[in-house]
Design a protein around this motif. Structure first.
Motif, PDB file in Angstrom:
ATOM      1  N   GLN A 237       0.831  -1.209   0.000  1.00 44.32           N
ATOM      2  CA  GLN A 237       0.000   0.000   0.000  1.00 44.32           C
ATOM      3  C   GLN A 237       0.869   1.264   0.000  1.00 44.32           C
ATOM      4  OE1 GLN A 237      -2.128  -1.056   3.568  1.00 44.32           O
ATOM      5  NE2 GLN A 237      -3.940  -1.735   2.429  1.00 44.32           N
ATOM      6  N   GLN A 238       1.869   1.277   0.847  1.00 38.88           N
ATOM      7  CA  GLN A 238       2.697   2.469   1.018  1.00 38.88           C
ATOM      8  C   GLN A 238       3.548   2.795  -0.200  1.00 38.88           C
ATOM      9  OE1 GLN A 238       5.285   2.274   4.443  1.00 38.88           O
ATOM     10  NE2 GLN A 238       6.248   4.236   4.011  1.00 38.88           N
ATOM     11  N   PHE A 239       4.200   1.783  -0.767  1.00 38.27           N
ATOM     12  CA  PHE A 239       5.168   2.044  -1.822  1.00 38.27           C
ATOM     13  C   PHE A 239       4.654   1.801  -3.237  1.00 38.27           C
ATOM     14  CE2 PHE A 239       7.788   1.304   1.952  1.00 38.27           C
ATOM     15  CZ  PHE A 239       8.561   2.462   1.931  1.00 38.27           C
ATOM     16  N   LEU A 240       3.684   0.909  -3.382  1.00 35.03           N
ATOM     17  CA  LEU A 240       3.209   0.560  -4.726  1.00 35.03           C
ATOM     18  C   LEU A 240       1.750   0.964  -4.968  1.00 35.03           C
ATOM     19  CD1 LEU A 240       4.880  -2.966  -4.945  1.00 35.03           C
ATOM     20  CD2 LEU A 240       5.745  -0.803  -5.837  1.00 35.03           C
ATOM     21  N   GLN A 241       1.102   1.478  -3.933  1.00 27.99           N
ATOM     22  CA  GLN A 241      -0.301   1.884  -4.019  1.00 27.99           C
ATOM     23  C   GLN A 241      -1.200   0.728  -4.469  1.00 27.99           C
ATOM     24  OE1 GLN A 241       2.231   4.240  -5.337  1.00 27.99           O
ATOM     25  NE2 GLN A 241       2.143   4.769  -3.175  1.00 27.99           N
ATOM     26  N   HIS A 242      -0.865  -0.491  -4.048  1.00 26.95           N
ATOM     27  CA  HIS A 242      -1.676  -1.675  -4.310  1.00 26.95           C
ATOM     28  C   HIS A 242      -2.292  -2.121  -2.992  1.00 26.95           C
ATOM     29  CE1 HIS A 242       1.240  -2.737  -7.832  1.00 26.95           C
ATOM     30  NE2 HIS A 242       0.386  -1.797  -8.171  1.00 26.95           N
ATOM     31  N   ASN A 243      -3.579  -2.376  -3.004  1.00 26.25           N
ATOM     32  CA  ASN A 243      -4.261  -2.820  -1.787  1.00 26.25           C
ATOM     33  C   ASN A 243      -4.549  -4.318  -1.874  1.00 26.25           C
ATOM     34  OD1 ASN A 243      -5.384  -2.477   0.748  1.00 26.25           O
ATOM     35  ND2 ASN A 243      -7.428  -2.112  -0.072  1.00 26.25           N
ATOM     36  N   THR A 244      -3.492  -5.086  -2.170  1.00 30.94           N
ATOM     37  CA  THR A 244      -3.642  -6.533  -2.324  1.00 30.94           C
ATOM     38  C   THR A 244      -2.528  -7.253  -1.576  1.00 30.94           C
ATOM     39  OG1 THR A 244      -2.336  -6.440  -4.362  1.00 30.94           O
ATOM     40  CG2 THR A 244      -4.729  -6.370  -4.617  1.00 30.94           C
ATOM     41  N   TYR A 245      -2.847  -8.485  -1.189  1.00 31.93           N
ATOM     42  CA  TYR A 245      -1.830  -9.343  -0.589  1.00 31.93           C
ATOM     43  C   TYR A 245      -0.950  -9.899  -1.706  1.00 31.93           C
ATOM     44  CZ  TYR A 245      -4.439  -9.179   3.773  1.00 31.93           C
ATOM     45  OH  TYR A 245      -5.054  -8.751   4.911  1.00 31.93           O
ATOM     46  N   THR A 246       0.294 -10.140  -1.380  1.00 32.54           N
ATOM     47  CA  THR A 246       1.237 -10.708  -2.328  1.00 32.54           C
ATOM     48  C   THR A 246       2.247 -11.541  -1.555  1.00 32.54           C
ATOM     49  OG1 THR A 246       2.724 -10.198  -4.176  1.00 32.54           O
ATOM     50  CG2 THR A 246       2.793  -8.697  -2.288  1.00 32.54           C
ATOM     51  N   ASP A 247       2.989 -12.362  -2.273  1.00 31.13           N
ATOM     52  CA  ASP A 247       3.992 -13.187  -1.593  1.00 31.13           C
ATOM     53  C   ASP A 247       5.354 -12.520  -1.533  1.00 31.13           C
ATOM     54  OD1 ASP A 247       4.387 -13.436  -4.324  1.00 31.13           O
ATOM     55  OD2 ASP A 247       4.362 -15.622  -4.347  1.00 31.13           O
ATOM     56  N   ILE A 248       5.616 -11.579  -2.449  1.00 32.77           N
ATOM     57  CA  ILE A 248       6.944 -10.976  -2.522  1.00 32.77           C
ATOM     58  C   ILE A 248       6.865  -9.556  -3.055  1.00 32.77           C
ATOM     59  CG2 ILE A 248       7.298 -12.000  -4.808  1.00 32.77           C
ATOM     60  CD1 ILE A 248      10.315 -12.112  -4.178  1.00 32.77           C
ATOM     61  N   ILE A 249       7.697  -8.705  -2.499  1.00 25.57           N
ATOM     62  CA  ILE A 249       7.949  -7.373  -3.043  1.00 25.57           C
ATOM     63  C   ILE A 249       9.458  -7.183  -3.015  1.00 25.57           C
ATOM     64  CG2 ILE A 249       7.716  -4.885  -2.723  1.00 25.57           C
ATOM     65  CD1 ILE A 249       5.013  -5.357  -1.427  1.00 25.57           C
ATOM     66  N   SER A 250      10.012  -6.749  -4.142  1.00 25.22           N
ATOM     67  CA  SER A 250      11.451  -6.512  -4.191  1.00 25.22           C
ATOM     68  C   SER A 250      11.718  -5.044  -4.486  1.00 25.22           C
ATOM     69  CB  SER A 250      12.110  -7.418  -5.242  1.00 25.22           C
ATOM     70  OG  SER A 250      11.523  -7.236  -6.513  1.00 25.22           O
ATOM     71  N   PHE A 251      12.698  -4.517  -3.798  1.00 25.30           N
ATOM     72  CA  PHE A 251      13.151  -3.144  -3.999  1.00 25.30           C
ATOM     73  C   PHE A 251      14.549  -3.213  -4.599  1.00 25.30           C
ATOM     74  CE2 PHE A 251       9.950  -2.836  -0.663  1.00 25.30           C
ATOM     75  CZ  PHE A 251       9.156  -1.806  -1.150  1.00 25.30           C
TER      76      PHE A 251
END
Length: 139
Positions: free
Chosen positions: A51-65
């Motif tokens: 939500q904070q960084f990608l403005q997506h309101n969904t669950y996910t298994d991975i986020i990479s920066f």
């Protein structure tokens, strides 16, 4: 250097073997290793980042920066261990195999592989499968 951290009570088994495997994956893609941090966390923690960084309101298994510089891979990879557990059950595979798939998925993103289109997703899956086989060869 590859580091493992946890924002929940998860402890990575076989950390040294996984670290060596990920290094081999990076080398196989003709990249070099800078600093990569894996942060294991809950669904809610990762949802907050989404939500904070990608403005997506969904669950996910991975986020990479991605903080890569040229061919040197570096950045942070956040993984929801809850989501990995659910996906493993859904796909009928072990938690360990699904976790390794997600871990290498983050590395492959740093290598430049995408998964937004069907064609990109198919190539990503092919590369994941290829790299997962390397784990068993190394052992």
């Amino acid at each position: 250097m590859i580091q493992f951290y946890s924002e929940n009570d998860f402890e990575l088994a076989k950390a040294q073997e996984i670290r060596k495997w990920l290094q081999a994956v990076i080398t196989s893609e003709e990249k070099t290793l800078g600093e990569i941090s894996y942060i294991f966390c809950s669904d809610e923690y990762l949802l907050g980042l989404n939500q904070q960084f990608l403005q997506h309101n969904t669950y996910t298994d991975i986020i990479s920066f991605d903080d890569c510089i040229g061919n040197m891979l570096q950045g942070e990879i956040y993984i929801s261990t809850e989501r990995v557990q659910e996906n493993a059950a859904e796909f009928g595979i072990s938690f360990e195999i699904e976790l390794r798939r997600v871990m290498v998925h983050g590395i492959l993103h740093f290598c430049g592989y995408k998964d937004k289109t069907l064609e990109e997703a198919a190539e990503m899956r092919r590369k994941e499968d290829e790299k997962l086989k390397m784990f068993h060869v190394e052992q």
